[in-house]
Design a protein around this motif. Sequence first.
Motif, PDB file in Angstrom:
ATOM      1  N   GLY A 264       0.773  -1.236   0.000  1.00 49.16           N
ATOM      2  CA  GLY A 264       0.000   0.000   0.000  1.00 49.16           C
ATOM      3  C   GLY A 264       0.805   1.287   0.000  1.00 49.16           C
ATOM      4  O   GLY A 264       0.222   2.371  -0.036  1.00 49.16           O
ATOM      5  N   ALA A 265       2.135   1.210   0.038  1.00 45.63           N
ATOM      6  CA  ALA A 265       2.948   2.436   0.033  1.00 45.63           C
ATOM      7  C   ALA A 265       2.782   3.220  -1.262  1.00 45.63           C
ATOM      8  O   ALA A 265       2.700   4.454  -1.245  1.00 45.63           O
ATOM      9  CB  ALA A 265       4.427   2.090   0.255  1.00 45.63           C
ATOM     10  N   VAL A 266       2.703   2.513  -2.377  1.00 39.46           N
ATOM     11  CA  VAL A 266       2.510   3.188  -3.668  1.00 39.46           C
ATOM     12  C   VAL A 266       1.173   3.921  -3.672  1.00 39.46           C
ATOM     13  O   VAL A 266       1.094   5.088  -4.070  1.00 39.46           O
ATOM     14  CB  VAL A 266       2.611   2.185  -4.836  1.00 39.46           C
ATOM     15  N   ARG A 267       0.119   3.273  -3.199  1.00 40.71           N
ATOM     16  CA  ARG A 267      -1.205   3.913  -3.167  1.00 40.71           C
ATOM     17  C   ARG A 267      -1.179   5.142  -2.277  1.00 40.71           C
ATOM     18  O   ARG A 267      -1.758   6.186  -2.621  1.00 40.71           O
ATOM     19  CB  ARG A 267      -2.249   2.913  -2.674  1.00 40.71           C
ATOM     20  N   GLU A 268      -0.522   5.040  -1.131  1.00 43.23           N
ATOM     21  CA  GLU A 268      -0.441   6.182  -0.233  1.00 43.23           C
ATOM     22  C   GLU A 268       0.217   7.380  -0.924  1.00 43.23           C
ATOM     23  O   GLU A 268      -0.262   8.514  -0.823  1.00 43.23           O
ATOM     24  CB  GLU A 268       0.348   5.793   1.018  1.00 43.23           C
ATOM     25  N   VAL A 269       1.289   7.136  -1.655  1.00 48.19           N
ATOM     26  CA  VAL A 269       1.980   8.211  -2.366  1.00 48.19           C
ATOM     27  C   VAL A 269       1.112   8.753  -3.502  1.00 48.19           C
ATOM     28  O   VAL A 269       1.038   9.968  -3.711  1.00 48.19           O
ATOM     29  CB  VAL A 269       3.373   7.742  -2.853  1.00 48.19           C
ATOM     30  N   CYS A 270       0.439   7.868  -4.219  1.00 52.39           N
ATOM     31  CA  CYS A 270      -0.478   8.320  -5.278  1.00 52.39           C
ATOM     32  C   CYS A 270      -1.558   9.224  -4.697  1.00 52.39           C
ATOM     33  O   CYS A 270      -1.843  10.299  -5.243  1.00 52.39           O
ATOM     34  CB  CYS A 270      -1.116   7.123  -5.978  1.00 52.39           C
TER      35      CYS A 270
END
Length: 173
Positions: A148-154
């Motif tokens: 979920g780190a990518v989603r958080e940054v997005c």
Amino acid sequence: MNAPRSPAQVRLMGFDVDGVMTDGSLHFTAAGEEIKVFNSLDGHGLKMLQAAGIEVAIISGRSSRALELRAANLGISALFMGVDDKRACLDALLDARGLSRSAAGYMGDDVVDLPILRACGFAATPQDGHSFVRRHVDYVARRTGGRGAVREVCDYILATQGHLDAMLARYLE
């Protein structure tokens, strides 16, 4: 890094794969085929960036068929695998699009990513990114790579640019 830079001007967001889009584990079948596990929340975040007009690029030091399939599934055509010099790859990509480094962001997790992270207008890493990298980026996600780190940054980019609320509101209609 001094004061964190904002992703307000990001028009192209690049991502590393192992440790960012995945948890960094390397799985191989007995036949030597590499298996990667991707997060669906991350994938939707990447699609949301694209819907907001932000191009998504994947720049990875490793190559795999699994990554080719995932990029195709997400509609990401800017896929660069087996890249030794990620900063040079980014510069060529930006030059082809007439963009400056300040219009680019990148999310990486290890010290080999620092040259590209420091060249961008916005740099991010997952919570479990290398401690030295965490000290040299603008945003450290609360979530870990592949979780979920990518989603958080997005979501952070979309919120900063004023797109997130309207995009999420569509799901309530």
